[in-house]
Design a protein around this motif. Structure first.
Motif, mmCIF file in Angstrom:
data_model
loop_
_atom_site.group_PDB
_atom_site.id
_atom_site.type_symbol
_atom_site.label_atom_id
_atom_site.label_comp_id
_atom_site.label_asym_id
_atom_site.label_seq_id
_atom_site.Cartn_x
_atom_site.Cartn_y
_atom_site.Cartn_z
ATOM 1 N N GLU A 1 0.879 -1.371 -0.037
ATOM 2 C CA GLU A 1 0.221 -0.308 -0.289
ATOM 3 C C GLU A 1 0.967 1.106 -0.020
ATOM 4 O O GLU A 1 0.534 2.578 0.570
ATOM 5 C CB GLU A 1 -1.172 -0.290 0.713
ATOM 6 C CG GLU A 1 -1.908 -0.749 0.961
ATOM 7 C CD GLU A 1 -3.224 -0.802 1.962
ATOM 8 O OE1 GLU A 1 -3.695 0.116 2.032
ATOM 9 O OE2 GLU A 1 -3.455 -2.383 3.060
ATOM 10 N N ASP B 1 -0.428 3.607 -3.720
ATOM 11 C CA ASP B 1 -1.505 4.448 -4.227
ATOM 12 C C ASP B 1 -1.025 5.985 -3.023
ATOM 13 O O ASP B 1 -2.188 6.556 -3.714
ATOM 14 C CB ASP B 1 -3.358 3.101 -3.471
ATOM 15 C CG ASP B 1 -2.461 3.453 -1.075
ATOM 16 O OD1 ASP B 1 -1.907 2.628 -1.678
ATOM 17 O OD2 ASP B 1 -3.268 3.784 -1.244
ATOM 18 N N ASN B 2 -0.704 5.483 -2.602
ATOM 19 C CA ASN B 2 -0.278 6.634 -2.050
ATOM 20 C C ASN B 2 1.100 7.428 -2.666
ATOM 21 O O ASN B 2 1.596 8.971 -1.550
ATOM 22 C CB ASN B 2 -0.585 7.101 -0.881
ATOM 23 C CG ASN B 2 -1.428 6.580 0.570
ATOM 24 O OD1 ASN B 2 -1.125 5.179 1.290
ATOM 25 N ND2 ASN B 2 -2.435 7.437 0.117
ATOM 26 N N ARG C 1 3.362 6.990 -10.372
ATOM 27 C CA ARG C 1 3.815 5.925 -9.878
ATOM 28 C C ARG C 1 4.991 5.068 -10.778
ATOM 29 O O ARG C 1 5.426 3.664 -10.134
ATOM 30 C CB ARG C 1 2.235 4.848 -9.358
ATOM 31 C CG ARG C 1 2.191 5.600 -8.832
ATOM 32 C CD ARG C 1 -0.059 5.649 -8.568
ATOM 33 N NE ARG C 1 -0.809 6.246 -7.526
ATOM 34 C CZ ARG C 1 -1.695 5.857 -7.462
ATOM 35 N NH1 ARG C 1 -2.836 5.553 -8.268
ATOM 36 N NH2 ARG C 1 -2.483 6.306 -6.340
ATOM 37 N N ASP D 1 -1.342 -3.527 -3.342
ATOM 38 C CA ASP D 1 -2.043 -2.593 -3.374
ATOM 39 C C ASP D 1 -3.357 -2.899 -5.033
ATOM 40 O O ASP D 1 -3.493 -3.696 -5.033
ATOM 41 C CB ASP D 1 -1.571 -1.342 -4.508
ATOM 42 C CG ASP D 1 -1.431 -0.478 -3.688
ATOM 43 O OD1 ASP D 1 -1.823 0.127 -3.230
ATOM 44 O OD2 ASP D 1 -0.383 0.383 -3.332
ATOM 45 N N GLY E 1 -5.962 -2.082 -6.881
ATOM 46 C CA GLY E 1 -5.329 -1.508 -8.509
ATOM 47 C C GLY E 1 -6.673 -1.910 -9.368
ATOM 48 O O GLY E 1 -7.857 -3.035 -9.067
ATOM 49 N N THR F 1 -6.213 9.030 -1.864
ATOM 50 C CA THR F 1 -5.900 7.958 -2.071
ATOM 51 C C THR F 1 -6.349 7.841 -4.023
ATOM 52 O O THR F 1 -7.658 7.802 -3.193
ATOM 53 C CB THR F 1 -6.092 6.386 -1.625
ATOM 54 O OG1 THR F 1 -4.997 5.115 -2.560
ATOM 55 C CG2 THR F 1 -7.100 5.888 -0.141
ATOM 56 N N CYS F 2 -5.757 6.694 -4.784
ATOM 57 C CA CYS F 2 -6.935 6.505 -5.625
ATOM 58 C C CYS F 2 -6.239 4.799 -6.171
ATOM 59 O O CYS F 2 -4.797 4.888 -6.134
ATOM 60 C CB CYS F 2 -5.986 7.149 -6.785
ATOM 61 S SG CYS F 2 -6.693 9.073 -6.932
ATOM 62 N N HIS F 3 -6.661 4.322 -6.632
ATOM 63 C CA HIS F 3 -5.855 2.445 -7.329
ATOM 64 C C HIS F 3 -4.910 3.126 -7.932
ATOM 65 O O HIS F 3 -4.779 4.148 -8.899
ATOM 66 C CB HIS F 3 -7.523 2.124 -7.885
ATOM 67 C CG HIS F 3 -8.820 2.098 -6.681
ATOM 68 N ND1 HIS F 3 -9.573 0.605 -6.431
ATOM 69 C CD2 HIS F 3 -9.386 2.412 -5.477
ATOM 70 C CE1 HIS F 3 -9.880 0.253 -5.125
ATOM 71 N NE2 HIS F 3 -9.487 1.377 -5.094
ATOM 72 N N VAL F 4 -4.488 1.744 -8.102
ATOM 73 C CA VAL F 4 -3.211 1.729 -8.759
ATOM 74 C C VAL F 4 -3.519 0.847 -9.958
ATOM 75 O O VAL F 4 -4.693 -0.136 -10.281
ATOM 76 C CB VAL F 4 -1.830 1.160 -7.995
ATOM 77 C CG1 VAL F 4 -0.906 0.637 -8.988
ATOM 78 C CG2 VAL F 4 -1.999 1.233 -6.942
#
Length: 317
Positions: free
Chosen positions: A115, A118-119, A180, A200, A202, A234-237
Motif C-alpha cells: 500500500e 496508491d499514496n 507511480r 495494492d 488496483g 488515495t486512488c487505486h493503482v
C-alpha cells in the motif's frame, strides 16, 4: 497559500508536507487497517518468500511505523531489515532495523511495497462537455473541483496507452499513473539482485473504474477527499502499467495476481484444523483456529484478498 491546485500537487502537500497526514504521530495504523495489522501470518508469508528466493534482506517501502519489520524481526530474526518512509524513525523500532527516507541499493533483497503506490500522488482528469480531456483542479480547503487545462504531452500519451478516454462520455474520469510507474521503476532499479513485490488495490486493462477511484479515509472510515492534511487521499493503482515500468527498468519474471492466490501459494490457506485436535491438543487447536480466522481475513473476497500482488525479479530470470 494557493487555493486551487491539481490533485497531484494538492495531495503531495496534504500527505507529505510539513504538517502532512503521513507525518502525524499516530501513523497510518491510526486510520486504516492493512494486511500487516490483520495478522502476523502476512509477515510470515513474506519471510517464507524471502527464504524461498534465497534473500537475506527485507526493505519495506512506505513502512509506516515499522509494524511489518517488527513482526519480521520476531518471526525471522536472521533477516536484515530496513524501513523506508518520510516519517521519522519510530521510537519503538529495535536498533537492528535500519530506517531512512530513501530506498537503499542492495543485493539479495526482498523489496516490499505494501500500500505504497496508491499514496504516490497523481493527477485526476475528466472529459468535459465537448469531449476534451482536462486536468481536474481542487480547492484545497473544501475539496470542491473545477476543470483546468487540457491534457497534453507525456500525460496524454500515458492515457492513450493505459487509460484511453478518446470516445468516453462527458464526466468520465481517469487518474494518470505515470508518477507511480516512475517510482516503481526507481525502486526496482535499486536492486542489484532481488525480488520486488508491490501490494495494492488496483485495476488492469478493461477493469478501469469509469469515474476514477479518488477517495479519502480517516479513522477507519471513508470520507470526502479534501486535501487539507486531515485525511488520507488515495486512488487505486493501474497495476499493469506499473508492471510494464518495472520491466522497462530491467526487471522480469513478472507475476500479477491477487493476494488471495499469492498467500495461498505461500501456505496461508485459512483451512480450519480438524476437530479431533481439540481433544488431543486443545492449545494447538485454538492456535490453529485463530490462524484460520486471520488467514480468512487476509484472503477474503471483497476485502484484503482482492488486493493485487505484483512480483518482479531482478536481474530477470
Amino acid at each position: 497559500m494557493e487555493r486551487w491546485l491539481t490533485w497531484q500537487e494538492a495531495t503531495r502537500r496534504a500527505l507529505y508536507g510539513a504538517e502532512g497526514f503521513y507525518r502525524r504521530a499516530e501513523g497510518p495504523a491510526g486510520h486504516f487497517r492493512t494486511s500487516v495489522h490483520a495478522s502476523p501470518l502476512f509477515a510470515r508469508a513474506l519471510a517464507d518468500l524471502a527464504a524461498a528466493s534465497g534473500l537475506d534482506t527485507v526493505v519495506d517501502v512506505g513502512a509506516g511505523r515499522g509494524e511489518l519489520l517488527i513482526a519480521l524481526c520476531r518471526i525471522a530474526p536472521h533477516l536484515e531489515s530496513v524501513g523506508v518512509d518520510v516519517a521519522d524513525r519510530p521510537e519503538v523500532l529495535p536498533p537492528s532495523i535500519g530506517w531512512g527516507p530513501e530506498i537503499p541499493a542492495g543485493r539479495n533483497v526482498l523489496l516490499v511495497a505494501n500500500e505504497w503506490l496508491d499514496n504516490i500522488p497523481v493527477d485526476v482528469v475528466e472529459v468535459d462537455a465537448r469531449g476534451v480531456v482536462r486536468v481536474v483542479e481542487v480547492d484545497v480547503r473544501t475539496g470542491h473541483e473545477r476543470l483546468g487545462a487540457p491534457v497534453g504531452g507525456e500525460d496524454a500519451r500515458w492515457l492513450e496507452r493505459w487509460w484511453p478516454l478518446g470516445d468516453a462520455r462527458p464526466g468520465r474520469r481517469a487518474e494518470i499513473g505515470a508518477p507511480r510507474d516512475a517510482a516503481w521503476a526507481r525502486a526496482v532499479g535499486r536492486l542489484e539482485r532481488g525480488v520486488a513485490v508491490a501490494i495494492d488495490y488496483g485495476h488492469v486493462g478493461e477493469g478501469r473504474p469509469p469515474y476514477g477511484s479518488l477517495a479519502g479515509y480517516r479513522q477507519g472510515r471513508q470520507v470526502p477527499p479534501v486535501p487539507d492534511g486531515t485525511c488520507d487521499v488515495t486512488c487505486h493503482v493501474a497495476m499493469d502499467a506499473v508492471a510494464a515500468a518495472g520491466e522497462a527498468a530491467g526487471a522480469g519474471g513478472t507475476v500479477l495476481t491477487t493476494q488471495r492466490h499469492a498467500l495461498r501459494a505461500l501456505g496461508v490457506t485459512g483451512q480450519r484444523p480438524p476437530y479431533a485436535l481439540a481433544r488431543t491438543d486443545p492449545t494447538a487447536y485454538l492456535s490453529a483456529l485463530r490462524d484460520a480466522g486471520e488467514a480468512g481475513e487476509l484472503t477474503a473476497q471483497g476485502g484484503l484478498g482482492d488486493f493485487h500482488w505484483l512480483t518482479q525479479t531482478t536481474p530477470p530470470p
